[in-house]
Design an enzyme around this catalytic site. Structure first.
Site, PDB file in Angstrom:
ATOM      1  N   HIS A  24       1.018  -1.088   0.142  1.00  0.00           N
ATOM      2  CA  HIS A  24       0.030  -0.023   0.023  1.00  0.00           C
ATOM      3  C   HIS A  24       1.060   1.275  -0.107  1.00  0.00           C
ATOM      4  O   HIS A  24       1.539   1.686   1.047  1.00  0.00           O
ATOM      5  CB  HIS A  24      -0.767   0.051   1.190  1.00  0.00           C
ATOM      6  CG  HIS A  24      -1.733  -1.218   1.463  1.00  0.00           C
ATOM      7  ND1 HIS A  24      -3.218  -1.204   1.065  1.00  0.00           N
ATOM      8  CD2 HIS A  24      -1.624  -2.389   1.826  1.00  0.00           C
ATOM      9  CE1 HIS A  24      -3.594  -2.564   1.215  1.00  0.00           C
ATOM     10  NE2 HIS A  24      -2.807  -3.123   1.641  1.00  0.00           N
ATOM     11  N   LEU A  25       0.872   1.943  -1.099  1.00  0.00           N
ATOM     12  CA  LEU A  25       1.938   3.205  -1.179  1.00  0.00           C
ATOM     13  C   LEU A  25       1.053   4.653  -0.955  1.00  0.00           C
ATOM     14  O   LEU A  25       1.411   5.434  -0.705  1.00  0.00           O
ATOM     15  CB  LEU A  25       2.384   3.362  -2.418  1.00  0.00           C
ATOM     16  CG  LEU A  25       3.668   2.302  -2.709  1.00  0.00           C
ATOM     17  CD1 LEU A  25       4.338   2.749  -3.729  1.00  0.00           C
ATOM     18  CD2 LEU A  25       4.662   2.494  -1.570  1.00  0.00           C
ATOM     19  N   ARG A  26      -0.375   4.337  -0.831  1.00  0.00           N
ATOM     20  CA  ARG A  26      -1.389   5.621  -0.819  1.00  0.00           C
ATOM     21  C   ARG A  26      -0.781   6.463  -1.652  1.00  0.00           C
ATOM     22  O   ARG A  26      -0.469   6.454  -2.987  1.00  0.00           O
ATOM     23  CB  ARG A  26      -1.066   6.181   0.766  1.00  0.00           C
ATOM     24  CG  ARG A  26      -0.866   5.124   1.898  1.00  0.00           C
ATOM     25  CD  ARG A  26      -2.240   4.372   1.956  1.00  0.00           C
ATOM     26  NE  ARG A  26      -2.196   3.733   3.306  1.00  0.00           N
ATOM     27  CZ  ARG A  26      -2.998   2.587   3.461  1.00  0.00           C
ATOM     28  NH1 ARG A  26      -3.663   1.872   2.571  1.00  0.00           N
ATOM     29  NH2 ARG A  26      -2.957   1.986   4.601  1.00  0.00           N
ATOM     30  N   ALA A  46      -6.064  -0.341  10.917  1.00  0.00           N
ATOM     31  CA  ALA A  46      -5.500  -1.442  10.533  1.00  0.00           C
ATOM     32  C   ALA A  46      -4.261  -1.421   9.632  1.00  0.00           C
ATOM     33  O   ALA A  46      -4.611  -0.844   8.785  1.00  0.00           O
ATOM     34  CB  ALA A  46      -6.512  -2.704  10.008  1.00  0.00           C
ATOM     35  N   ASN A  97      -6.497   0.182  -3.174  1.00  0.00           N
ATOM     36  CA  ASN A  97      -7.450   0.500  -2.235  1.00  0.00           C
ATOM     37  C   ASN A  97      -7.327   2.257  -1.715  1.00  0.00           C
ATOM     38  O   ASN A  97      -7.382   2.535  -0.559  1.00  0.00           O
ATOM     39  CB  ASN A  97      -7.726  -0.050  -0.985  1.00  0.00           C
ATOM     40  CG  ASN A  97      -6.357  -0.185  -0.132  1.00  0.00           C
ATOM     41  OD1 ASN A  97      -5.306   0.080  -0.557  1.00  0.00           O
ATOM     42  ND2 ASN A  97      -6.814  -0.415   1.162  1.00  0.00           N
ATOM     43  N   HIS A 107      -0.111   4.123   8.192  1.00  0.00           N
ATOM     44  CA  HIS A 107      -1.361   5.230   8.596  1.00  0.00           C
ATOM     45  C   HIS A 107      -0.245   5.985   9.579  1.00  0.00           C
ATOM     46  O   HIS A 107       0.437   5.545  10.118  1.00  0.00           O
ATOM     47  CB  HIS A 107      -2.423   4.378   9.436  1.00  0.00           C
ATOM     48  CG  HIS A 107      -3.409   3.345   8.663  1.00  0.00           C
ATOM     49  ND1 HIS A 107      -4.405   3.890   8.042  1.00  0.00           N
ATOM     50  CD2 HIS A 107      -3.180   2.218   8.243  1.00  0.00           C
ATOM     51  CE1 HIS A 107      -5.080   2.691   7.330  1.00  0.00           C
ATOM     52  NE2 HIS A 107      -4.172   1.807   7.546  1.00  0.00           N
ATOM     53  N   HIS A 119      -8.273 -10.588  -0.684  1.00  0.00           N
ATOM     54  CA  HIS A 119      -8.264 -10.413   0.835  1.00  0.00           C
ATOM     55  C   HIS A 119      -9.252 -11.470   1.325  1.00  0.00           C
ATOM     56  O   HIS A 119     -10.408 -11.490   1.115  1.00  0.00           O
ATOM     57  CB  HIS A 119      -8.764  -9.293   1.174  1.00  0.00           C
ATOM     58  CG  HIS A 119      -8.809  -8.803   2.607  1.00  0.00           C
ATOM     59  ND1 HIS A 119      -7.770  -8.053   2.910  1.00  0.00           N
ATOM     60  CD2 HIS A 119      -9.444  -9.390   3.471  1.00  0.00           C
ATOM     61  CE1 HIS A 119      -7.900  -8.072   4.476  1.00  0.00           C
ATOM     62  NE2 HIS A 119      -8.998  -8.775   4.721  1.00  0.00           N
ATOM     63  N   LEU A 147      -5.221  -6.227   9.322  1.00  0.00           N
ATOM     64  CA  LEU A 147      -6.112  -7.447   8.922  1.00  0.00           C
ATOM     65  C   LEU A 147      -5.578  -7.973   7.555  1.00  0.00           C
ATOM     66  O   LEU A 147      -4.977  -7.339   6.998  1.00  0.00           O
ATOM     67  CB  LEU A 147      -7.419  -6.462   8.500  1.00  0.00           C
ATOM     68  CG  LEU A 147      -8.294  -6.151   9.695  1.00  0.00           C
ATOM     69  CD1 LEU A 147      -9.317  -5.173   9.412  1.00  0.00           C
ATOM     70  CD2 LEU A 147      -8.830  -7.156  10.669  1.00  0.00           C
ATOM     71  N   LYS A 189      -7.660  -6.778  -7.877  1.00  0.00           N
ATOM     72  CA  LYS A 189      -7.827  -7.202  -6.304  1.00  0.00           C
ATOM     73  C   LYS A 189      -9.240  -7.302  -5.917  1.00  0.00           C
ATOM     74  O   LYS A 189     -10.133  -6.582  -6.096  1.00  0.00           O
ATOM     75  CB  LYS A 189      -7.271  -6.054  -5.449  1.00  0.00           C
ATOM     76  CG  LYS A 189      -7.160  -6.111  -3.859  1.00  0.00           C
ATOM     77  CD  LYS A 189      -6.177  -7.075  -3.457  1.00  0.00           C
ATOM     78  CE  LYS A 189      -6.608  -7.536  -1.969  1.00  0.00           C
ATOM     79  NZ  LYS A 189      -5.482  -7.101  -0.923  1.00  0.00           N
TER      80      LYS A 189
HETATM   81  O1  DOR Z   1      -4.034  -3.963   7.820  1.00  0.00           O
HETATM   82  C1  DOR Z   1      -4.519  -3.842   6.668  1.00  0.00           C
HETATM   83  N1  DOR Z   1      -4.242  -2.625   6.347  1.00  0.00           N
HETATM   84  N2  DOR Z   1      -4.973  -4.595   6.026  1.00  0.00           N
HETATM   85  C2  DOR Z   1      -5.665  -4.622   4.717  1.00  0.00           C
HETATM   86  O2  DOR Z   1      -6.336  -5.385   4.211  1.00  0.00           O
HETATM   87  C3  DOR Z   1      -5.597  -3.052   4.275  1.00  0.00           C
HETATM   88  C4  DOR Z   1      -4.674  -2.173   4.916  1.00  0.00           C
HETATM   89  C5  DOR Z   1      -4.820  -0.639   4.507  1.00  0.00           C
HETATM   90  O3  DOR Z   1      -4.981  -0.594   3.598  1.00  0.00           O
HETATM   91  O4  DOR Z   1      -4.395  -0.022   5.554  1.00  0.00           O
HETATM   92 ZN    ZN Z   2      -3.066  -5.187   1.969  1.00  0.00          ZN
END
Ligand code: DOR
Ligand code: ZN
Length: 351
Positions: A22-24, A270, A48, A258, A143, A226, A106
């Site tokens: 996840h690079l945001r 998460a 996402n 995060h 997932h 998660l 995904k």
């Molecule tokens: O812990 C998680 N963070 N699980 C995920 O499936 C998504 C991810 C996130 O995008 O922060």
């Molecule tokens: Zn992930």
């Protein structure tokens, strides 16, 4: 778990890739991209974002933003994925694959995790898209958790395998599937039972701690992600799978940044931000298991083989010297930061 094998002073392997990142976007991308690009030649980029990446044009634009966020001297290739929604457009999937934008798609079950509100509510609703992916030879990244609140959070992966994934494999016989961030021995067994069709990624953090770590001495939000970490028996199954040399298992950090304030609060997000320490932690695990000879397969060979991509030509060297882990990585502007994953046990490998 002390290894019977004498440890080398260093290990050199082909440059690894990260098959789940996840690079945001925006300032978070600016803070994080470099950390993944320093360690890995390529990375599968999770879609996402808010809103999610569902269109070829959005993915192309996002890929450019990622390239721009990586320091010029680092060679790094973002591999883009399509976020599947109900009614995902088969033509958009096929076109994006043909144009060299999508590498995979995904599947987030709706509401399973961060930014999954637009995810899939029933497999019937993505059947046409999955058929297009079968024809195009485009892997599905899953997932693997059910979202039924009646199912205990620690059972959601195992239930998903029976209720969703097994029928999906039967229904789409030509589809290749990656079970992402496996957290259970059932997940390991499920992947192993489907050679040729399935791969599985394993994170450094799920190899490092079990669910006790979340509550050791108080609640510890930086260990929360998660799928959530499970019992010790599951962690041991993951360590066996990752270090076995088996070609179905490959590296996927699931680094999921995060800001510290959104983790350390009454309803923390998460995700574990492990990008600055990922290879060092994986190497530690392989060394502890006496399996450094299999590190290259897991980190640099099995993933490309699954995706039908060439392996990287460059090499990287990790040295047997204690890792100094920074507490945080700063986010540009606004004074926020992201807490870096710090295992409870020492990491004795560094670049
Ligand atoms: O812990 C998680 N963070 N699980 C995920 O499936 C998504 C991810 C996130 O995008 O922060
Ligand atoms: Zn992930």
């Amino acid at each position: 778990m002390a290894s019977a094998h004498p440890l080398p002073a260093s290990i050199t392997i082909r440059r690894p890739d990260d098959w789940h990142v996840h690079l945001r976007d925006g300032v978070m991308l600016a803070a994080c991209a470099e950390h993944t690009a320093r360690q890995f030649g390529r990375a599968i980029i999770m879609p996402n974002l808010v809103p999610p990446v569902t269109k070829v044009a959005e993915a192309s634009a996002y890929r450019e933003r990622i390239r721009a966020a990586v320091p010029k001297e680092l060679k790094f290739e973002p591999l883009m994925t399509c976020y599947l929604t109900d009614g995902a457009d088969p033509a958009e999937l096929t076109r994006g694959k043909e144009e060299g934008v999508w590498v995979a798609a995904k599947l987030y079950p709706a509401h399973a995790t961060t930014n999954s509100a637009h995810g899939v509510t029933s497999m019937d609703r993505v059947a046409k898209g999955l058929e297009a992916m079968e024809k195009a030879g485009m892997p599905l990244l899953v997932h693997g958790e059910v979202t039924d609140p009646e199912v205990d959070i620690f059972d959601r992966e195992a239930v998903f395998l029976d209720k969703v994934l097994a029928p999906l494999l039967r229904r789409h016989e030509g589809l290749k599937i990656v079970l992402e961030h496996i957290t259970t021995r059932e997940g390991v067994a499920f992947v192993e039972a489907n050679p040729g069709r399935m791969g599985g990624t394993i994170t450094p953090h799920h190899l490092s701690y079990n669910r006790n770590a979340l509550f050791k001495g108080g609640i510890r939000p930086h260990f929360y992600c998660l799928p959530i970490a499970k019992r010790e028996e599951h962690r041991l199954a993951l360590r066996r799978a990752a270090t076995s040399g088996g070609s179905q298992f490959f590296l996927g950090t699931d680094t999921a940044p995060h800001t510290t304030d959104t983790k350390e609060c009454a309803c923390g997000c998460a995700g574990v931000f492990n990008a600055p320490v990922a290879m060092q932690v994986y190497t530690q695990v392989f060394a502890e298991e006496g399996a450094l000879a299999h590190l290259e397969a897991f980190a640099s060979l099995n993933g490309p083989r699954f995706y039908g991509l060439p392996v990287n030509e460059e090499t990287v060297t990790l040295h047997a010297k204690p890792l100094d882990i920074p507490d945080v990585v700063a986010v540009p502007g606004g004074g926020k930061d992201i807490t870096v994953f710090r295992p409870d046990t020492p990491v004795d490998w560094s670049f």
